[in-house]
Enzyme design. Structure first.
Site, mmCIF file in Angstrom:
data_model
loop_
_atom_site.group_PDB
_atom_site.id
_atom_site.type_symbol
_atom_site.label_atom_id
_atom_site.label_comp_id
_atom_site.label_asym_id
_atom_site.label_seq_id
_atom_site.Cartn_x
_atom_site.Cartn_y
_atom_site.Cartn_z
ATOM 1 N N ASN A 9 75.072 34.173 66.571
ATOM 2 C CA ASN A 9 74.116 33.545 67.279
ATOM 3 C C ASN A 9 74.494 32.435 68.198
ATOM 4 O O ASN A 9 74.663 31.489 67.613
ATOM 5 C CB ASN A 9 72.825 33.218 66.171
ATOM 6 C CG ASN A 9 71.554 32.864 66.875
ATOM 7 O OD1 ASN A 9 71.585 32.768 67.978
ATOM 8 N ND2 ASN A 9 70.606 32.304 66.112
ATOM 9 N N ARG A 93 72.600 38.466 67.441
ATOM 10 C CA ARG A 93 71.153 38.377 67.839
ATOM 11 C C ARG A 93 70.954 38.324 69.397
ATOM 12 O O ARG A 93 71.635 37.332 70.041
ATOM 13 C CB ARG A 93 70.601 36.734 67.178
ATOM 14 C CG ARG A 93 69.268 36.869 67.700
ATOM 15 C CD ARG A 93 68.919 35.394 67.287
ATOM 16 N NE ARG A 93 67.482 34.969 67.708
ATOM 17 C CZ ARG A 93 66.868 33.684 68.052
ATOM 18 N NH1 ARG A 93 67.837 32.808 68.313
ATOM 19 N NH2 ARG A 93 65.746 33.739 68.554
ATOM 20 N N HIS A 181 60.779 36.423 67.615
ATOM 21 C CA HIS A 181 61.309 36.163 66.215
ATOM 22 C C HIS A 181 61.433 37.615 65.252
ATOM 23 O O HIS A 181 61.074 37.469 64.254
ATOM 24 C CB HIS A 181 60.224 35.028 65.580
ATOM 25 C CG HIS A 181 60.499 33.822 66.119
ATOM 26 N ND1 HIS A 181 59.348 33.095 66.793
ATOM 27 C CD2 HIS A 181 61.574 33.124 66.521
ATOM 28 C CE1 HIS A 181 59.785 31.962 67.418
ATOM 29 N NE2 HIS A 181 61.128 32.024 67.197
ATOM 30 N N LEU A 209 57.765 29.020 61.784
ATOM 31 C CA LEU A 209 57.739 27.453 62.294
ATOM 32 C C LEU A 209 59.120 26.938 62.266
ATOM 33 O O LEU A 209 59.276 26.617 61.237
ATOM 34 C CB LEU A 209 56.717 26.731 61.704
ATOM 35 C CG LEU A 209 55.106 27.443 61.478
ATOM 36 C CD1 LEU A 209 54.287 26.407 60.528
ATOM 37 C CD2 LEU A 209 54.681 27.754 62.853
ATOM 38 N N SER A 211 61.841 25.004 65.646
ATOM 39 C CA SER A 211 61.642 24.480 66.999
ATOM 40 C C SER A 211 61.110 25.555 67.939
ATOM 41 O O SER A 211 60.315 25.042 68.878
ATOM 42 C CB SER A 211 63.359 24.165 67.619
ATOM 43 O OG SER A 211 63.342 23.651 68.931
ATOM 44 N N ARG A 241 58.386 23.587 74.354
ATOM 45 C CA ARG A 241 57.636 24.607 75.051
ATOM 46 C C ARG A 241 56.272 24.471 74.631
ATOM 47 O O ARG A 241 55.684 24.400 73.536
ATOM 48 C CB ARG A 241 58.203 26.018 74.775
ATOM 49 C CG ARG A 241 59.510 26.406 75.060
ATOM 50 C CD ARG A 241 60.125 27.608 74.847
ATOM 51 N NE ARG A 241 60.895 27.418 73.293
ATOM 52 C CZ ARG A 241 61.454 28.303 72.729
ATOM 53 N NH1 ARG A 241 61.040 29.625 72.922
ATOM 54 N NH2 ARG A 241 61.999 28.008 71.536
ATOM 55 N N ARG A 285 60.353 16.341 61.893
ATOM 56 C CA ARG A 285 60.856 15.361 60.880
ATOM 57 C C ARG A 285 60.520 13.992 61.537
ATOM 58 O O ARG A 285 60.304 13.091 60.883
ATOM 59 C CB ARG A 285 62.346 15.397 60.436
ATOM 60 C CG ARG A 285 62.504 16.657 59.747
ATOM 61 C CD ARG A 285 63.990 17.322 59.495
ATOM 62 N NE ARG A 285 64.593 17.441 60.885
ATOM 63 C CZ ARG A 285 65.657 18.015 60.724
ATOM 64 N NH1 ARG A 285 66.389 18.298 59.870
ATOM 65 N NH2 ARG A 285 66.310 18.452 62.116
ATOM 66 N N ILE A 329 60.635 24.640 59.801
ATOM 67 C CA ILE A 329 59.386 23.609 59.554
ATOM 68 C C ILE A 329 58.320 24.218 58.324
ATOM 69 O O ILE A 329 58.064 23.821 57.346
ATOM 70 C CB ILE A 329 58.529 23.544 60.531
ATOM 71 C CG1 ILE A 329 59.362 22.729 61.728
ATOM 72 C CG2 ILE A 329 57.183 22.519 60.466
ATOM 73 C CD1 ILE A 329 58.735 22.830 63.149
ATOM 74 N N ASN A 332 59.738 23.567 54.949
ATOM 75 C CA ASN A 332 60.077 22.428 54.379
ATOM 76 C C ASN A 332 59.405 21.215 54.931
ATOM 77 O O ASN A 332 59.749 20.167 54.492
ATOM 78 C CB ASN A 332 61.604 21.840 55.048
ATOM 79 C CG ASN A 332 62.739 23.184 54.637
ATOM 80 O OD1 ASN A 332 62.964 23.080 53.446
ATOM 81 N ND2 ASN A 332 63.240 23.861 55.635
ATOM 82 N N GLU A 379 67.565 35.757 59.140
ATOM 83 C CA GLU A 379 67.658 36.671 60.146
ATOM 84 C C GLU A 379 69.103 37.010 60.220
ATOM 85 O O GLU A 379 69.391 38.315 60.650
ATOM 86 C CB GLU A 379 67.419 35.718 61.419
ATOM 87 C CG GLU A 379 66.126 35.478 61.490
ATOM 88 C CD GLU A 379 65.933 34.031 62.438
ATOM 89 O OE1 GLU A 379 65.057 34.584 63.725
ATOM 90 O OE2 GLU A 379 66.262 33.252 62.272
#
Length: 402
Positions: A9, A93, A181, A209, A211, A241, A285, A329, A332, A379
């Site tokens: 990737n 990917r 995704h 969820l 970046s 974005r 974070r 996200i 975590n 993935e």
């Protein structure tokens, strides 16, 4: 020594990779996970084995690893030393497959040229995804390479879900809602029957969820609707974005602010989202640890839009039986999940604070009418599976013609 599959990737200044051994019964065992980061600035190779034990941590000068092909050379040397030989196949990917590529595809120069056409639709990702493919094709033309597309999982949507309200000729040219995704959603779809069989064939909304962020409505393991559209700009707000935005805003920026097409492109991909709202950071974070009211605004907006799209996707399904959080996200950040579920409580979703705080598999309470789950995505394993399937197909004996 088992044959191996390498999964790549590639980003603008990094190559994330994983190495899988093909075990007996065609199972895949993860051998390595790592990345070469800081290409052209502070190049560093870091990799760990299946147990998480660090096996290499090496830094080079910028004159040694200044470009992507230098990094690939270093990766090849490392794999030869660590494994003893090169992989038998490489899975990549690729973010955008356009209307034509709806399943994993063997790569050659013709396919690569075709995929180059979609660079304007994913300018942050597509050029970087294609660069290592081109290098490997030049240096190891006989090595099997497979492209796995983030758009493919969504390519069986209904025409109503796929279309924009614009003249038909544009739809025929490929201006349609693709969704992204998909590799993550495909993996989650494969896991739900195992970890949450009670919702396996039912109506599930999955929130990827990270970046980059999006949501997907699934039923029976298939994608029904997605929050993302023609490009990876649409839908939820993301790190940098904006997500859903009135097209008139783009016209305003160009007509009233004098921004060029390139200016607007850079602005929408790099200066908006959580970064733009908070003026602080694109990292959740950082925002969670900040006392700045702008950080709170950005996070509140993020949760609000996730819940809003959750309701939209539930409507596409005719109801909701399960809500799944995944990616960095989603897996975590209990505070984000809590804020989203609080806004979606009208659907009968109720959290267990204890389970949510511990990032457990099921985080909904016993009284919740809708199950809520945290399912880690993978993935890279999905790419490795597809690559293995393509490898096996290539090895199958050809039917004899009469």
């Amino acid at each position: 020594m088992s044959d191996t599959i390498l999964v790549i990737n590639a980003g603008s200044s990094s190559i994330k990779f994983q190495l899988f051994a093909i075990a007996p019964e065609k199972q895949l065992d993860r051998r390595l996970r790592g990345q070469i980061e800081g290409i052209g600035t502070r190049p560093r190779l870091v990799a760990s084995d299946a147990t998480g034990q660090r096996v290499i941590d090496k830094v080079w000068g910028t004159d040694e690893v200044g470009e992507l092909h230098h990094a690939l050379d270093r990766l090849v040397v490392f794999l030869r030393e660590y494994v003893g030989r090169l992989p038998v196949a490489v899975g990549h990917r690729v973010v955008h497959g356009g209307p034509e590529f709806i399943e994993p595809t063997l790569l050659n120069s013709r396919v690569l040229d075709h995929l180059q056409r979609f660079v304007p639709l994913a300018p942050l990702h597509q050029p970087n995804n294609l660069a290592p493919i081109r290098i490997v094709l030049e240096r190891q033309p006989h090595l099997l390479q497979v492209a796995c597309f983030d758009t493919a999982f969504h390519r069986h949507h209904s025409e109503i879900a796929d279309r924009y309200a614009i003249p038909d000729r544009f739809y025929r040219e490929g201006v349609r809602r693709y969704g992204f995704h998909g590799l993550s959603y495909e993996y989650i779809a494969s896991r739900i029957p195992q970890v949450a069989p009670e919702i396996g064939d039912h109506r599930v909304v999955v929130a990827h969820l990270g970046s980059g962020a999006s949501m997907c409505a699934q039923q029976g393991g298939k994608s029904i609707e997605s929050s993302m559209g023609f490009t990876a700009l649409d839908g939820l707000p993301m790190g940098t974005r904006p997500g859903q935005i009135d097209a008139g805003v783009v016209l305003y920026l160009m007509n009233e602010k004098g921004m060029s097409v390139k200016d607007v492109e850079h602005f929408l991909y790099n200066d908006c989202g959580l970064k733009g709202l908070s003026g602080i950071s694109n990292d959740v974070r950082d925002l969670l640890s900040s006392v700045d009211p702008r950080a709170k605004l950005a996070l509140d907006y993020f949760a609000y839009r996730i819940a809003l799209f959750g309701g939209m996707l539930a409507t596409a399904l005719g109801g909701i039986d399960g809500l799944v959080f995944t990616a960095g996200i989603g897996e975590n950040a209990p505070a984000i999940r809590r804020a989203v579920v609080a806004r979606m409580s009208c659907f009968g979703i109720e959290l267990s604070e204890t389970a949510n705080g511990k990032n457990q598999l099921r985080i909904s309470s016993d009284a919740s009418r809708v199950g809520c789950y945290v399912v880690p995505t993978d993935e890279e394993l999905m790419i490795a599976r597809h690559t293995l399937q393509m490898l096996q197909m290539q090895k199958m004996p050809k039917e004899k013609r009469a």
